[in-house]
Write a protein that holds these residues in place. Structure first.
Motif, PDB file in Angstrom:
ATOM      1  N   GLU A 147       0.492  -4.180  16.348  1.00 22.82           N
ATOM      2  CA  GLU A 147       1.242  -3.158  15.631  1.00 22.82           C
ATOM      3  C   GLU A 147       2.335  -2.586  16.518  1.00 22.82           C
ATOM      4  O   GLU A 147       2.252  -2.639  17.757  1.00 22.82           O
ATOM      5  N   THR A 199       2.497  -2.350   6.726  1.00 25.11           N
ATOM      6  CA  THR A 199       2.801  -1.105   7.430  1.00 25.11           C
ATOM      7  C   THR A 199       1.551  -0.245   7.522  1.00 25.11           C
ATOM      8  O   THR A 199       0.649  -0.328   6.674  1.00 25.11           O
ATOM      9  N   GLN A 200       1.526   0.568   8.558  1.00 23.12           N
ATOM     10  CA  GLN A 200       0.449   1.536   8.776  1.00 23.12           C
ATOM     11  C   GLN A 200       1.056   2.940   8.844  1.00 23.12           C
ATOM     12  O   GLN A 200       2.134   3.127   9.421  1.00 23.12           O
ATOM     13  N   ARG A 201       0.375   3.899   8.255  1.00 25.27           N
ATOM     14  CA  ARG A 201       0.879   5.272   8.260  1.00 25.27           C
ATOM     15  C   ARG A 201       0.205   6.047   9.397  1.00 25.27           C
ATOM     16  O   ARG A 201      -1.022   6.204   9.409  1.00 25.27           O
ATOM     17  N   ASP A 250      -7.582   4.227  12.494  1.00 29.53           N
ATOM     18  CA  ASP A 250      -6.250   4.155  13.094  1.00 29.53           C
ATOM     19  C   ASP A 250      -5.585   2.797  12.899  1.00 29.53           C
ATOM     20  O   ASP A 250      -4.451   2.592  13.337  1.00 29.53           O
ATOM     21  N   TRP A 251      -6.283   1.870  12.240  1.00 29.63           N
ATOM     22  CA  TRP A 251      -5.701   0.546  12.001  1.00 29.63           C
ATOM     23  C   TRP A 251      -5.461   0.262  10.527  1.00 29.63           C
ATOM     24  O   TRP A 251      -4.611  -0.559  10.194  1.00 29.63           O
ATOM     25  N   ARG A 252      -6.154   0.911   9.628  1.00 28.45           N
ATOM     26  CA  ARG A 252      -6.107   0.565   8.209  1.00 28.45           C
ATOM     27  C   ARG A 252      -4.664   0.567   7.686  1.00 28.45           C
ATOM     28  O   ARG A 252      -3.929   1.524   7.878  1.00 28.45           O
ATOM     29  N   PRO A 253      -4.273  -0.507   7.014  1.00 32.05           N
ATOM     30  CA  PRO A 253      -2.888  -0.605   6.530  1.00 32.05           C
ATOM     31  C   PRO A 253      -2.613   0.354   5.367  1.00 32.05           C
ATOM     32  O   PRO A 253      -3.497   0.664   4.563  1.00 32.05           O
ATOM     33  N   TYR A 254      -1.369   0.804   5.316  1.00 31.52           N
ATOM     34  CA  TYR A 254      -0.903   1.578   4.158  1.00 31.52           C
ATOM     35  C   TYR A 254      -0.574   0.624   3.005  1.00 31.52           C
ATOM     36  O   TYR A 254      -0.903   0.891   1.861  1.00 31.52           O
ATOM     37  N   TRP A 294       0.096  -3.946   2.575  1.00 29.76           N
ATOM     38  CA  TRP A 294       0.112  -5.215   3.295  1.00 29.76           C
ATOM     39  C   TRP A 294       0.330  -6.363   2.322  1.00 29.76           C
ATOM     40  O   TRP A 294       0.184  -6.213   1.101  1.00 29.76           O
TER      41      TRP A 294
END
Length: 294
Positions: A86, A32-34, A184-188, A190
């Motif tokens: 995403e 997930t990404q925040r 804007d891509w870094r995962p919260y 994974w």
């Protein structure tokens, strides 16, 4: 022999299928990404921030009671070797981007090396699978079958090593991209996905196929050498038996001639020496004749 060959072909085919499936899918890593919640509108009334003001009036003070994680959405994403996709928070579609573009500049070389290794892994798997099928069908000549078996084992082992290197390098590139990739891509959070599991299952089947092929080759070579050694030993024993029979018959024939000559000489000299036939020892005669010849 046939059972081992069929097992090797089956394992190689499963490894090839898993490798191709993992290569073209985008579920190596999932998570997930925040992202910040968008403003509410007439089309979007949930999972958004409602400021409760008329946006056309700039004099109104905007307040938001959303704090902490309430101000963010957690969208799903999945990443493969080629693309990272995403969830689109505005509709139910997905947005995909090239993972090569997302990777940091310092890791692009390793990512390309991983891609090349993965393609070589699949190519060598295909070559090994083709050789195993040829060896399974080609049964007229044992030597040719052994050669095909040996080459298939070598190609399969090399492909397995390349696949392992490719998987490890991709994992390292992804972990670096998580820390130093675009904000804007870094995962919260994974984790590894089913494509990653398929990739390592392919490697496992590949090594199993190579071990089975090598075992079949070694077993066949050992059996062939054992049969050849047994055949040569049988030939030597038969030759020794024939030689022994030949020399024994010739020795008995020469000894009987010597006895006849000795008896005739005794009769001519006037001495009659009875020689019972049962008491003749051909070995003693042969020894005495050898001493006289010396």
């Amino acid at each position: 022999m046939k059972t081992r060959s069929l097992l090797s072909v089956s394992l190689n085919f499963f490894a090839l299928f898993c490798a191709i499936t993992a290569f073209i899918t985008t579920y190596w890593c999932v998570g997930t990404q925040r992202v910040p919640k968008p403003k509410c509108s007439k089309l979007r009334t949930h999972q958004c921030i409602d400021y409760g003001v008329n946006e056309t009036d700039p004099n109104k003070v905007v307040y938001s009671w959303e704090t902490g994680d309430d101000r963010f959405l957690f969208r799903q994403f999945h990443t493969g070797i080629w693309f990272s996709c995403e969830e689109n928070i505005h509709d139910e579609s997905e947005r995909c981007r090239s993972f090569i573009d997302l990777a940091p500049a310092s890791e692009k070389g390793m990512l390309w090396l991983s891609l090349v290794s993965e393609m070589l892994y699949i190519l060598l798997l295909m070559v090994g699978f083709s050789l195993m099928c040829m060896e399974l069908i080609h049964t007229s000549n044992v030597i040719d079958g052994l050669k095909l078996n040996a080459f298939a084992a070598v190609f399969t082992v090399l492909s397995g090593l390349l696949g392992m290197v490719a998987h490890v390098m991709y994992t390292q590139v992804f972990q670096v991209t998580v820390s130093h990739g675009p904000p804007d891509w870094r995962p919260y959070n994974w984790d590894y996905g089913w494509s990653f599991c398929l990739a390592w299952a392919s490697f496992t089947c590949c090594m199993g196929a190579s071990v089975t092929t090598l075992n079949s080759y070694t077993k066949t070579v050992i059996e062939f050498r054992h049969k050849r050694k047994t055949f040569e030993q049988t030939i030597r024993e038969e030759n020794a038996r024939e030689a022994y029979g030949y020399f024994r018959d010739n020795s008995l024939h020469s000894i009987s001639k010597s006895v006849d000559i000795y008896s005739s000489q005794s009769l001519n000299s006037g001495r009659r020496t009875p020689i019972p036939a049962a008491s003749l020892d051909f070995v003693d005669f042969a020894a005495s004749l050898g001493e006289e010849q010396c």
